[in-house]
Structure formats: structure tokens, C-alpha cells
Design a protein around this motif. Structure first.
Motif, PDB file in Angstrom:
ATOM      1  N   UNK A   1      11.725   4.254 -14.512  1.00  0.00           N
ATOM      2  CA  UNK A   1      11.191   2.979 -14.997  1.00  0.00           C
ATOM      3  C   UNK A   1      11.813   1.815 -14.237  1.00  0.00           C
ATOM      4  N   UNK A   2      13.143   1.874 -14.054  1.00  0.00           N
ATOM      5  CA  UNK A   2      13.828   0.796 -13.338  1.00  0.00           C
ATOM      6  C   UNK A   2      13.375   0.727 -11.882  1.00  0.00           C
ATOM      7  N   UNK A   3      13.214   1.890 -11.254  1.00  0.00           N
ATOM      8  CA  UNK A   3      12.822   1.912  -9.844  1.00  0.00           C
ATOM      9  C   UNK A   3      11.421   1.350  -9.638  1.00  0.00           C
ATOM     10  N   UNK A   4      10.520   1.673 -10.570  1.00  0.00           N
ATOM     11  CA  UNK A   4       9.129   1.261 -10.405  1.00  0.00           C
ATOM     12  C   UNK A   4       8.852  -0.145 -10.922  1.00  0.00           C
ATOM     13  N   UNK A   5       9.540  -0.528 -11.996  1.00  0.00           N
ATOM     14  CA  UNK A   5       9.162  -1.771 -12.649  1.00  0.00           C
ATOM     15  C   UNK A   5      10.126  -2.926 -12.544  1.00  0.00           C
ATOM     16  N   UNK A   6      11.404  -2.637 -12.247  1.00  0.00           N
ATOM     17  CA  UNK A   6      12.370  -3.727 -12.325  1.00  0.00           C
ATOM     18  C   UNK A   6      12.219  -4.726 -11.181  1.00  0.00           C
ATOM     19  N   UNK A   7      11.569  -4.306 -10.098  1.00  0.00           N
ATOM     20  CA  UNK A   7      11.380  -5.257  -9.001  1.00  0.00           C
ATOM     21  C   UNK A   7      10.558  -6.463  -9.460  1.00  0.00           C
ATOM     22  N   UNK A   8       9.646  -6.235 -10.405  1.00  0.00           N
ATOM     23  CA  UNK A   8       8.851  -7.347 -10.926  1.00  0.00           C
ATOM     24  C   UNK A   8       9.704  -8.258 -11.810  1.00  0.00           C
ATOM     25  N   UNK A   9      10.621  -7.649 -12.573  1.00  0.00           N
ATOM     26  CA  UNK A   9      11.550  -8.446 -13.376  1.00  0.00           C
ATOM     27  C   UNK A   9      12.441  -9.278 -12.459  1.00  0.00           C
ATOM     28  N   UNK A  10      12.907  -8.655 -11.382  1.00  0.00           N
ATOM     29  CA  UNK A  10      13.750  -9.379 -10.429  1.00  0.00           C
ATOM     30  C   UNK A  10      13.011 -10.572  -9.826  1.00  0.00           C
ATOM     31  N   UNK A  11      11.756 -10.367  -9.484  1.00  0.00           N
ATOM     32  CA  UNK A  11      11.012 -11.413  -8.784  1.00  0.00           C
ATOM     33  C   UNK A  11      10.592 -12.541  -9.714  1.00  0.00           C
ATOM     34  N   UNK A  12      10.054 -12.197 -10.886  1.00  0.00           N
ATOM     35  CA  UNK A  12       9.424 -13.217 -11.720  1.00  0.00           C
ATOM     36  C   UNK A  12      10.303 -13.713 -12.867  1.00  0.00           C
ATOM     37  N   UNK A  13      11.317 -12.946 -13.239  1.00  0.00           N
ATOM     38  CA  UNK A  13      12.168 -13.350 -14.361  1.00  0.00           C
ATOM     39  C   UNK A  13      13.555 -13.771 -13.879  1.00  0.00           C
ATOM     40  N   UNK A  14      14.168 -12.935 -13.058  1.00  0.00           N
ATOM     41  CA  UNK A  14      15.526 -13.220 -12.592  1.00  0.00           C
ATOM     42  C   UNK A  14      15.553 -13.962 -11.261  1.00  0.00           C
ATOM     43  N   UNK A  15      14.377 -14.139 -10.651  1.00  0.00           N
ATOM     44  CA  UNK A  15      14.257 -14.874  -9.386  1.00  0.00           C
ATOM     45  C   UNK A  15      15.202 -14.320  -8.316  1.00  0.00           C
ATOM     46  N   UNK A  16      15.237 -12.982  -8.257  1.00  0.00           N
ATOM     47  CA  UNK A  16      16.024 -12.255  -7.251  1.00  0.00           C
ATOM     48  C   UNK A  16      17.524 -12.554  -7.316  1.00  0.00           C
ATOM     49  N   UNK A  17      17.998 -12.925  -8.486  1.00  0.00           N
ATOM     50  CA  UNK A  17      19.431 -13.151  -8.682  1.00  0.00           C
ATOM     51  C   UNK A  17      20.085 -11.810  -9.042  1.00  0.00           C
ATOM     52  N   UNK A  18      20.721 -11.201  -8.061  1.00  0.00           N
ATOM     53  CA  UNK A  18      21.298  -9.867  -8.268  1.00  0.00           C
ATOM     54  C   UNK A  18      22.449  -9.892  -9.262  1.00  0.00           C
ATOM     55  N   UNK A  19      23.175 -10.982  -9.300  1.00  0.00           N
ATOM     56  CA  UNK A  19      24.282 -11.070 -10.244  1.00  0.00           C
ATOM     57  C   UNK A  19      23.776 -11.069 -11.684  1.00  0.00           C
ATOM     58  N   UNK A  20      22.665 -11.752 -11.924  1.00  0.00           N
ATOM     59  CA  UNK A  20      22.070 -11.716 -13.262  1.00  0.00           C
ATOM     60  C   UNK A  20      21.605 -10.308 -13.620  1.00  0.00           C
ATOM     61  N   UNK A  21      21.116  -9.577 -12.629  1.00  0.00           N
ATOM     62  CA  UNK A  21      20.684  -8.201 -12.875  1.00  0.00           C
ATOM     63  C   UNK A  21      21.863  -7.343 -13.324  1.00  0.00           C
TER      64      UNK A  21
END
Length: 335
Positions: free
Chosen positions: A275-295
């Protein structure tokens, strides 16, 4: 890796009485921590001891990382083969408690039917622990996905993987990951006594909270050496994650179905990863704005949730299920 590891879990419950299960799983945790320490240190060792380059001008994987993977693959395969050829296990028709396993011809269809039936009749304790696992492993996956890059960019202020500062930060992140494996290894020595005193449920919940604190606090690190403190919490959590869930399952699973249930239990590690591999990239892009520290900090939030579920839902001694297992054993002996 997960597929190869699960039979080792069944070995513990097959070979040890319940009074020694805590220590059996914790011994596995200890050895995993030792191996993880060496593995995480390999890229740094390749560069600083063997003078293998840690950067790549064409953007490919650096040689120190490539060689580390080659070495890891060799020892992984060697360890599995050594175990296969040297470990003894009980014949499938004789169980360690004296019970007799059912004999029947197996086919692919019957195997699917057996798995389906096992899922349908999953012991309630396993369902509880599975929920804890389902929320635990996303926290770890987010750390593994983003920690190295977050340290290189957010802490060391590197620009990209061709920047020497970035490479230095990535290597330092590898050292701190190696350190959490050292903590995993060391904490495994005292975890049995803690579990004996507090119980498996409370022990695991507290360890998960230590891991959550470690991940969440990474976001406020300015001095790189403070990352070792953060990784101490992760090491404590990992020592428990690799042992306590399986110890909490012991006694609640039918002895003649431990193998299949351990495999099913692995679903709740693999599914969050998928689930993380397939879907979290969208969370990173649209919710966390590619902030890896927030992830990474979100991963800490998952561990907090897993700890709360563990404390309030999981039971230390599911007596009703233990009684069910005893009845199954008696029935098998009477056949």
C-alpha cells in the motif's frame, strides 16, 4: 526477505516450550540486529576502509552501495542454505506435544482452500496482533524510504546525489541506521526480563512509543550526532517488533497450523508495504509536498497508533484460545 524469514518464526514455536518462547524470538531479534548493524555499515566501510567511491558522475548507483548489496545477497543466501541443510524439525506427522497431524494428499486447490479456511477461522488474538502489525510496519517503511534522503538534505543541506555533502550525509545516515541495529542487538539482552515483569503487551506498547519518539524527534535535529539519540528509540522498538508480536501469538495458534498462520501473519507486514509503495507517492506529492522529514514524522504517528492499539486491544494470555488449543491436542492424541 519476508518470505524467507517466516519459516524461522515457526521454528521457534515448534522447538521451544511456551516458557522459552520470549527468549527464542528475542534471540532472533538479537541476531537480526547484529546482521543489520553490519549491513547498514557496509556502504561507509566500502568508502572509508576499502576506498570505494560513494558518488557516481552519471547518476547511477554508487559502487559502495552496489558492493554492499552484493555482499548482503551472498551472506543472505548462505545463511538460508546453512539453515536448510543443518536444522532438524519434527516430522509433519508427529508434533512436539505428541499430537498427530492430519495426513492428506495436497494439491494447489486444497492449499488455497486451507489458507481460506485458516483466514476465516483466525484466532482472535492473532486478529488483534495483526492490527498492531498493520499500523507498525508503515512507520518503519516510511523511515526506510525517506530517512537517508531526509538526513542528507534536511540535516546536511545536500543538494542532490552528485553533491559530496549529500553523499556524506547519506553515509552518515547509514551509520545511524547501523547504530539502531546495535541498540536492537543490545536491547534484546534485557527485553526478556522486561517482558517477564511487565507482560508482552505492555512491553511491546512501550517499545513502540520509544520508536515513535525517535522518528518524530528527527524533525527537530540540527546537530547530526543527535540522530544517534533518535535511533536509540528506533532500536528499542525494533528489538520488540522482531520478537514480541510472535511471542504474543504463541499459545493461541493450533500447533498443527503454526506454519500456515505464520505465513498469513506475514500478510500484515507485506500489505502495508504494498500500500505504501503504490499509494504513498500521492500523499507525498499532494499532502506532504515532498517533505521527507514530515513523512518520517508521520511514520512516528503510525507507531503511536500501533502502541495504543496494542495496549488496549491485545491480551497477554488469551485463556480461551489456550484452552481451545489444549482440546485440539487431546483430540489429536485420541485418534
Amino acid at each position: 526477505g519476508n518470505i524467507a524469514m517466516e519459516p524461522f518464526r515457526a521454528f521457534v514455536t515448534d522447538k521451544l516450550p511456551d516458557s522459552q518462547v520470549n527468549r527464542g524470538f528475542i534471540m532472533q531479534s538479537l541476531m537480526i540486529g547484529l546482521g543489520g548493524t553490519i549491513a547498514s555499515s557496509l556502504p561507509w566501510l566500502m568508502q572509508n576502509v576499502f576506498n570505494v567511491a560513494n558518488t557516481s558522475a552519471d547518476g547511477s548507483i554508487p559502487k559502495n552501495v552496489q558492493y554492499s548489496f552484493f555482499i548482503g545477497a551472498f551472506f543472505f543466501l548462505s545463511a538460508v542454505l546453512y539453515t536448510v541443510f543443518t536444522s532438524k524439525e519434527y516430522p509433519p506427522d508427529v508434533l512436539p506435544d505428541g499430537g498427530i497431524a492430519e495426513k492428506e494428499k495436497r494439491s494447489f486447490a486444497s492449499g488455497i482452500a486451507e489458507i481460506t479456511d485458516a483466514v476465516r477461522n483466525m484466532p482472535s488474538q492473532m486478529k488483534r496482533v495483526a492490527v498492531v502489525q498493520f499500523f507498525t510496519w508503515p512507520g518503519l517503511f516510511l523511515m526506510w524510504f525517506y530517512y537517508t534522503t531526509a538526513v542528507a538534505v534536511n540535516v546536511f543541506k545536500g543538494v542532490n546525489d552528485q553533491d559530496p555533502t549529500y553523499s556524506h550525509g547519506a553515509d552518515f545516515a547509514g551509520l545511524t541506521l547501523a547504530f539502531y541495529n546495535v541498540v536492537t542487538f543490545a536491547f534484546a539482552f534485557i527485553l526478556p526480563s522486561i517482558a517477564d515483569r511487565l507482560g508482552r503487551r505492555v512491553t511491546h506498547a512501550l517499545c513502540l512509543l520509544c520508536g515513535a519518539a525517535g522518528l518524530i524527534s528527527v524533525g527537530w535535529v540540527s546537530n547530526p550526532n543527535m540522530l544517534y539519540v533518535c535511533m536509540t528509540g528506533i532500536g528499542i522498538a525494533m528489538s520488540s517488533i522482531l520478537s514480541m508480536p510472535y511471542a504474543m501469538l504463541s499459545g493461541s495458534l493450533p500447533r498443527n497450523k503454526i506454519g500456515i498462520y505464520m505465513g498469513i501473519f506475514n500478510f500484515f507486514i507485506v500489505l502495508p508495504e504494498i500500500i505504501a509503495s503504490l499509494g504513498f507517492k500521492h500523499v507525498m506529492r499532494y499532502v506532504l509536498h515532498n517533505d521527507r522529514m514530515l513523512a518520517i514524522q508521520l511514520g512516528g504517528g503510525f507507531l503511536v497508533l500501533a502502541a495504543v492499539i496494542c495496549y488496549f486491544i491485545v491480551k497477554d494470555k488469551p485463556e480461551n484460545e489456550l484452552q481451545t488449543v489444549k482440546l485440539e491436542i487431546e483430540e489429536a492424541r485420541s485418534i
